[in-house]
Write a protein that holds these residues in place. Structure first.
Motif, PDB file in Angstrom:
ATOM      1  N   HIS A 228     -37.614  20.085 -23.854  1.00 26.68           N
ATOM      2  CA  HIS A 228     -37.694  18.973 -22.887  1.00 26.68           C
ATOM      3  C   HIS A 228     -38.634  19.425 -21.752  1.00 26.68           C
ATOM      4  CE1 HIS A 228     -36.531  15.440 -20.782  1.00 26.68           C
ATOM      5  NE2 HIS A 228     -35.297  15.729 -20.424  1.00 26.68           N
ATOM      6  N   LYS A 260     -41.364  25.842 -39.634  1.00 23.52           N
ATOM      7  CA  LYS A 260     -40.035  26.139 -40.200  1.00 23.52           C
ATOM      8  C   LYS A 260     -39.885  27.619 -40.519  1.00 23.52           C
ATOM      9  CE  LYS A 260     -38.660  21.616 -41.438  1.00 23.52           C
ATOM     10  NZ  LYS A 260     -39.954  20.916 -41.245  1.00 23.52           N
ATOM     11  N   ARG A 265     -43.583  26.354 -32.538  1.00 22.57           N
ATOM     12  CA  ARG A 265     -44.046  24.974 -32.385  1.00 22.57           C
ATOM     13  C   ARG A 265     -45.146  24.943 -31.358  1.00 22.57           C
ATOM     14  NH1 ARG A 265     -39.620  20.212 -32.753  1.00 22.57           N
ATOM     15  NH2 ARG A 265     -39.107  20.645 -34.919  1.00 22.57           N
ATOM     16  N   LEU A 266     -46.027  24.012 -31.498  1.00 23.82           N
ATOM     17  CA  LEU A 266     -47.028  23.828 -30.437  1.00 23.82           C
ATOM     18  C   LEU A 266     -46.331  23.150 -29.278  1.00 23.82           C
ATOM     19  CD1 LEU A 266     -50.493  22.524 -31.640  1.00 23.82           C
ATOM     20  CD2 LEU A 266     -49.797  24.843 -31.060  1.00 23.82           C
ATOM     21  N   ARG A 272     -40.438  12.257 -29.307  1.00 28.47           N
ATOM     22  CA  ARG A 272     -39.472  11.453 -30.065  1.00 28.47           C
ATOM     23  C   ARG A 272     -39.906  10.000 -30.177  1.00 28.47           C
ATOM     24  NH1 ARG A 272     -34.054  11.778 -30.930  1.00 28.47           N
ATOM     25  NH2 ARG A 272     -34.565  13.823 -31.757  1.00 28.47           N
TER      26      ARG A 272
HETATM   27  N1  CMC Z   1     -45.291  21.733 -33.434  1.00 29.45           N
HETATM   28  C1  CMC Z   1     -45.191  21.788 -34.777  1.00 29.45           C
HETATM   29  N2  CMC Z   1     -44.462  20.911 -35.496  1.00 29.45           N
HETATM   30  C2  CMC Z   1     -43.818  19.933 -34.821  1.00 29.45           C
HETATM   31  C3  CMC Z   1     -43.885  19.818 -33.439  1.00 29.45           C
HETATM   32  C4  CMC Z   1     -44.662  20.767 -32.746  1.00 29.45           C
HETATM   33  N3  CMC Z   1     -44.743  20.695 -31.403  1.00 29.45           N
HETATM   34  N4  CMC Z   1     -43.145  18.760 -33.046  1.00 29.45           N
HETATM   35  C5  CMC Z   1     -42.626  18.231 -34.160  1.00 29.45           C
HETATM   36  N5  CMC Z   1     -43.026  18.926 -35.257  1.00 29.45           N
HETATM   37  C6  CMC Z   1     -42.731  18.604 -36.662  1.00 29.45           C
HETATM   38  C7  CMC Z   1     -41.313  18.981 -37.006  1.00 29.45           C
HETATM   39  O1  CMC Z   1     -41.242  20.301 -37.525  1.00 29.45           O
HETATM   40  C8  CMC Z   1     -40.976  17.950 -38.047  1.00 29.45           C
HETATM   41  O2  CMC Z   1     -41.609  18.310 -39.250  1.00 29.45           O
HETATM   42  P1  CMC Z   1     -40.970  17.927 -40.686  1.00 29.45           P
HETATM   43  O3  CMC Z   1     -41.100  16.429 -40.784  1.00 29.45           O
HETATM   44  O4  CMC Z   1     -41.785  18.680 -41.660  1.00 29.45           O
HETATM   45  O5  CMC Z   1     -39.533  18.352 -40.639  1.00 29.45           O
HETATM   46  C9  CMC Z   1     -41.689  16.689 -37.559  1.00 29.45           C
HETATM   47  O6  CMC Z   1     -42.795  17.185 -36.787  1.00 29.45           O
HETATM   48  C10 CMC Z   1     -40.828  15.803 -36.683  1.00 29.45           C
HETATM   49  O7  CMC Z   1     -40.314  16.572 -35.594  1.00 29.45           O
HETATM   50  P2  CMC Z   1     -38.839  16.487 -35.054  1.00 29.45           P
HETATM   51  O8  CMC Z   1     -38.475  17.797 -34.444  1.00 29.45           O
HETATM   52  O9  CMC Z   1     -37.928  15.911 -36.092  1.00 29.45           O
HETATM   53  O10 CMC Z   1     -39.030  15.378 -33.932  1.00 29.45           O
HETATM   54  P3  CMC Z   1     -38.068  15.115 -32.715  1.00 29.45           P
HETATM   55  O11 CMC Z   1     -38.279  13.721 -32.330  1.00 29.45           O
HETATM   56  O12 CMC Z   1     -36.686  15.548 -33.045  1.00 29.45           O
HETATM   57  O13 CMC Z   1     -38.618  16.105 -31.604  1.00 29.45           O
HETATM   58  C11 CMC Z   1     -39.851  17.028 -29.806  1.00 29.45           C
HETATM   59  C12 CMC Z   1     -39.464  15.761 -30.562  1.00 29.45           C
HETATM   60  C13 CMC Z   1     -40.610  16.617 -28.545  1.00 29.45           C
HETATM   61  C14 CMC Z   1     -38.589  17.786 -29.392  1.00 29.45           C
HETATM   62  C15 CMC Z   1     -40.748  17.920 -30.721  1.00 29.45           C
HETATM   63  O14 CMC Z   1     -41.928  17.240 -31.025  1.00 29.45           O
HETATM   64  C16 CMC Z   1     -41.065  19.287 -30.094  1.00 29.45           C
HETATM   65  O15 CMC Z   1     -40.260  20.202 -30.253  1.00 29.45           O
HETATM   66  N6  CMC Z   1     -42.216  19.421 -29.389  1.00 29.45           N
HETATM   67  C17 CMC Z   1     -42.530  20.668 -28.679  1.00 29.45           C
HETATM   68  C18 CMC Z   1     -41.790  20.738 -27.365  1.00 29.45           C
HETATM   69  C19 CMC Z   1     -42.336  19.792 -26.339  1.00 29.45           C
HETATM   70  O16 CMC Z   1     -43.532  19.720 -26.110  1.00 29.45           O
HETATM   71  N7  CMC Z   1     -41.443  19.066 -25.645  1.00 29.45           N
HETATM   72  C20 CMC Z   1     -41.811  18.119 -24.563  1.00 29.45           C
HETATM   73  C21 CMC Z   1     -41.490  16.717 -24.951  1.00 29.45           C
HETATM   74  S1  CMC Z   1     -42.247  15.458 -23.934  1.00 29.45           S
HETATM   75  C22 CMC Z   1     -41.668  15.525 -22.317  1.00 29.45           C
HETATM   76  C23 CMC Z   1     -40.362  16.110 -22.099  1.00 29.45           C
HETATM   77  O17 CMC Z   1     -39.333  15.694 -22.583  1.00 29.45           O
HETATM   78  O18 CMC Z   1     -40.355  17.096 -21.359  1.00 29.45           O
END
Ligand code: CMC
Length: 392
Positions: A228, A260, A265-266, A272
């Protein structure tokens, strides 16, 4: 016990109706109370936006000065809170300090947990808005070995924060308008984002009728997580790592594709709700170029960030999963150019998000929402017989 629908992470479950923030993830639209984020970021002040979120309308001149003056009168923090603060180690993470001290505010203002003193809620809101920046600057001052700066209430909200952060006794501190404007935009962009993790936390904690300080403190803790708000600190640390590792962005894109296995992660990528672009990231990317050039700062991680973004956006893995830079990807580069240390990035996010948390908490109360209490699907053992310790 009836049917329970399982929706881990609430990917498809609406928890409330809300009239505060509109978000269209497909089209990259974000609006506070109907006003577009682009317009607010270009034309409004952060406190104006805070007022809009909390009270529902843009303030008139008079309403604004009443609001601003009320905040000015409450920027000082009880000296006994400082004693609590002094007990933290010098390297304590500023987010841990911030959430603890906001939680402590409930103990300093007992009418906050008195259900019969609801008429005081507005004062608690003013106190939170007024004191959060003051408390936030303490950690930085301590890290420098400096005494804290008391608020200077002739200044506006953002200049006062900058004064408490950066003023030194040797000379008059002059706020650089480029710095103040950049901070204003960043805080506006962070001010609300409907039912995200920290906001849902604030509403959930508040739904037990816990007081507003405790609810906001819980929100600060939720925000701290690296998935987050904590991502903004992670992004800069990641960009630094890439730079120290020779700047090979492709290597890191490869690592992220195998998230995985690698667990990497980047940071600052993916969201979401946003599946085409994050409108906040667009504004911030442009602002980063702008602010750095105006301040004459040449930060090599900006080039790394751009290279990384380009490499990822052209990669099938990221395209398929609709992963784009989010608000946290470029924000740290601006904070850094403004002189804000990396471990305070998420604190800046918290200062920005505070009006949103407050507005959402108030809405939850006004709508008389029931206590938040998700259900579960039990997967543990069926009934078994107790075995006395000597027989185990
Ligand atoms: N790097 C690599 N792979 C990723 C990333 C990433 N940053 N984000 C998502 N994925 C992949 C994930 O592994 C999954 O792959 P698969 O379909 O093969 O299982 C797919 O994309 C969907 O990801 P998810 O984790 O199911 O998506 P989510 O909606 O649960 O998570 C998120 C959203 C923001 C937590 C996630 O994208 C993430 O961890 N990003 C990195 C952390 C980040 O930048 N967070 C800030 C969010 S925005 C502002 C805030 O809230 O602060």
């Amino acid at each position: 016990t009836g049917y329970v629908t399982l929706d881990k992470g609430y990917k498809n479950t609406g928890a409330t109706q809300s009239a505060i923030t509109f978000l269209d993830g497909e089209q990259g639209i974000l609006r506070y109370r109907g006003y577009s984020i682009e317009e607010l970021a270009a034309k409004a002040s952060f406190l104006e936006v805070a007022y809009l979120l909390i009270y529902g309308e843009l303030p008139t001149n008079e309403e604004f000065s009443t609001f601003e003056n009320a905040i000015r009168r409450h920027t000082m923090v009880n000296e006994d809170m400082r004693k609590i603060f002094e007990g933290f180690p010098v390297n304590a993470h500023p987010m841990g300090v911030l959430s603890s001290l906001v939680s402590a505010m409930s103990a300093f203002y007992p009418d906050s947990y008195d259900d019969k003193a609801e008429d005081k809620t507005d004062l608690h809101i003013i106190r939170l808005l007024a004191k959060l920046p003051t408390i936030a600057t303490w950690s930085y001052k301590k890290s420098q070995g400096h005494p804290v700066n008391y608020p200077k209430n002739t200044l506006d909200y953002i200049s006062n924060f900058l004064h408490m952060m950066f003023a030194l006794p040797v000379e008059e501190y002059k706020v650089d308008p480029v710095v103040a404007d950049a901070l204003n935009v960043l805080l506006i962009l962070h001010a609300d984002h409907e039912q995200n993790c920290s906001t849902s936390t604030v509403r959930l904690v508040g739904s037990s009728r816990a007081n507003i300080y405790s609810s906001v403190s819980a929100g600060i803790n939720a925000l701290w997580g690296p998935l987050h708000g904590g991502a903004n600190q992670e992004v800069i640390e990641m960009l630094e790592d890439i730079r120290n590792d020779g700047g090979d962005v492709a290597k890191y894109v490869e690592m992220a594709k195998n998230a995985k296995q690698t667990g990497f992660r980047l940071f600052g990528f993916g969201h979401r709700v946003y599946k085409n672009f994050d409108p906040r990231a667009r504004i911030i990317k442009k602002a980063a170029d702008d602010v750095l050039s105006k301040l004459g700062v040449n930060d090599p991680v900006l080039e790394i960030a751009k290279g990384l973004e380009e490499a990822a956006l052209n990669d099938e893995y990221f395209i398929q999963r609709k992963l784009y830079p989010n608000v946290d990807f470029y924000s740290g580069i601006i904070y850094r150019a403004l002189g804000i240390p990396t471990n305070m990035f998420t604190v800046m996010f918290a200062i920005g998000r505070l009006p949103g948390w407050i507005a959402q908490w108030l809405e939850m109360r006004a709508q008389k929402e029931p206590i938040g209490r998700p259900r579960q699907i039990y997967t543990g053992s069926t009934l078994r017989e107790f075995v006395p310790m000597e027989n185990r």
